[in-house]
Design an enzyme around this catalytic site. Structure first.
Site, short mmCIF file in Angstrom:
data_model
loop_
_atom_site.label_atom_id
_atom_site.label_comp_id
_atom_site.label_asym_id
_atom_site.label_seq_id
_atom_site.Cartn_x
_atom_site.Cartn_y
_atom_site.Cartn_z
N ARG A 18 17.61 -105.22 24.57
CA ARG A 18 18.78 -104.59 23.95
C ARG A 18 19.02 -105.13 22.54
O ARG A 18 19.30 -104.36 21.62
CB ARG A 18 20.02 -104.77 24.82
CG ARG A 18 19.95 -103.95 26.12
CD ARG A 18 21.15 -104.18 26.99
NE ARG A 18 21.21 -105.60 27.35
CZ ARG A 18 22.28 -106.20 27.86
NH1 ARG A 18 23.39 -105.53 28.05
NH2 ARG A 18 22.25 -107.48 28.17
N ASN A 36 21.53 -101.62 29.63
CA ASN A 36 20.70 -101.75 30.82
C ASN A 36 21.25 -100.85 31.91
O ASN A 36 22.48 -100.77 32.08
CB ASN A 36 20.70 -103.19 31.34
CG ASN A 36 19.89 -104.13 30.48
OD1 ASN A 36 19.04 -103.71 29.71
ND2 ASN A 36 20.15 -105.42 30.63
#
Length: 92
Positions: A18, A36
């Site tokens: 990320r 996620n």
């Protein structure tokens, strides 16, 4: 400007994916978000210039050092949301 929904599969959680995604997006002037998912994938919604988006998607295939990317599925979405920056969202 174009908008895409992107789903990345492989070893992409717990490896800094990320943060990597956010850094690449900021460098390419891409706006939107990354998070996620509970199934182990990483989900992205992103807006930007077409060439920048192509470069962004190419970089997602590389990922950070510890990631193993199996697949990057990108789907164009009609209309723009008008995001102002690229953020990391909570898991979803």
């Amino acid at each position: 400007m174009v908008r895409y929904h992107i789903l990345v599969t492989g070893k992409v959680q717990g490896v800094g994916f990320r943060r990597f995604t956010q850094k690449q997006a900021v460098n390419l002037k891409i706006v939107g978000w990354v998070r996620n998912k509970l199934d182990g994938t990483v989900e992205i919604e992103a807006e930007g210039k077409p060439q920048n988006m192509n470069d962004f998607i190419t970089l997602l295939w590389q990922g950070p050092l510890r990631a193993v990317v199996d697949q990057v599925q990108s789907q164009p979405i009609r209309g723009l949301k008008g995001y102002r920056r690229f953020v990391i969202k909570r898991n979803g």
